[in-house]
Scaffold this motif. Sequence first.
Motif, PDB file in Angstrom:
ATOM      1  N   ASP A 174      52.387 -40.204 -17.848  1.00 47.00           N
ATOM      2  CA  ASP A 174      52.656 -39.518 -19.164  1.00 47.00           C
ATOM      3  C   ASP A 174      50.925 -39.308 -20.017  1.00 47.00           C
ATOM      4  OD1 ASP A 174      54.938 -39.341 -19.467  1.00 47.00           O
ATOM      5  OD2 ASP A 174      55.664 -41.708 -20.003  1.00 47.00           O
TER       6      ASP A 174
ATOM      7  N   ILE B 202      47.109 -41.958 -21.381  1.00 43.77           N
ATOM      8  CA  ILE B 202      46.659 -42.415 -21.481  1.00 43.77           C
ATOM      9  C   ILE B 202      45.678 -42.414 -23.104  1.00 43.77           C
ATOM     10  CG2 ILE B 202      45.578 -44.660 -21.975  1.00 43.77           C
ATOM     11  CD1 ILE B 202      46.334 -45.740 -19.348  1.00 43.77           C
TER      12      ILE B 202
ATOM     13  N   PHE C 233      44.404 -50.631 -20.925  1.00 46.38           N
ATOM     14  CA  PHE C 233      45.879 -51.058 -20.264  1.00 46.38           C
ATOM     15  C   PHE C 233      45.234 -52.193 -19.041  1.00 46.38           C
ATOM     16  CE2 PHE C 233      47.776 -50.991 -16.166  1.00 46.38           C
ATOM     17  CZ  PHE C 233      48.886 -50.783 -16.595  1.00 46.38           C
TER      18      PHE C 233
ATOM     19  N   ALA D 275      52.340 -45.066 -16.082  1.00 48.06           N
ATOM     20  CA  ALA D 275      51.717 -45.276 -17.621  1.00 48.06           C
ATOM     21  C   ALA D 275      50.878 -43.949 -17.536  1.00 48.06           C
ATOM     22  CB  ALA D 275      50.569 -46.557 -18.017  1.00 48.06           C
TER      23      ALA D 275
END
Length: 226
Positions: free
Chosen positions: A210, A212, A197, A207
């Motif tokens: 949800d 990673i 990221f 981000a």
Amino acid sequence: MWYDENCNNVLDADSEEEGDSVCVQLVIDTSGSMGGGRIANTKSGAKQLAATILDANPDNQVGVTRFSTGASTPQPLTDDFDAVETAIDGLGASGGTNAQAGVNAGQAELENCPHDNRVMVVFGDGDINTDGSSAKNADPETEIFAIGVGGASFSDLEDLASDPADEHVFFAINDDAIEQIFGQVAETITVGEEVIFEGSLAGAMAALSDGIPLDGNRSVEGRQPY
């Protein structure tokens, strides 16, 4: 955010320029203390590293050197994974520890490398005392990664590894972590540390809302748990 393979808080680029061919000589401790699950995990990790290197470029080559009381090279540099796998499978565990002999034998084999990029990966679980300065200066073109487990001394690993040490020294916290460490070194050699990221803090929080998905060993197929 990135996979910090060597835990040094610095985003490291790959060791070789993309597309460059490389020779990698595995120098593996096969002394008596390596018996049982430790040598089994080391074999799995070494084969995983070899497969990653050879899959990355058809011109890449991998060789295998072992050291205990003395040292030998059961597999010279080759692009044939089956030959490397057979050599690794044939490794046993007995005798004392003469890491310097292993480093010398590994460097001697790397002199046969047809490419400019030469890498030595040294693995040991105890006294891997070497004349670090001699090992580094034997061929300034050789990049040395040092992996330790068990009773290996971190300072010995630093003496042996190329500079900067925090990019070339890896330590497995236990035998179960050996395979993952070999995978980390393989990824460092071939593709460097992958960014997962890049953006603002707000973007990172979005981000992360949800999640990673992370991969505990990027050198094998599929997403591995940590």
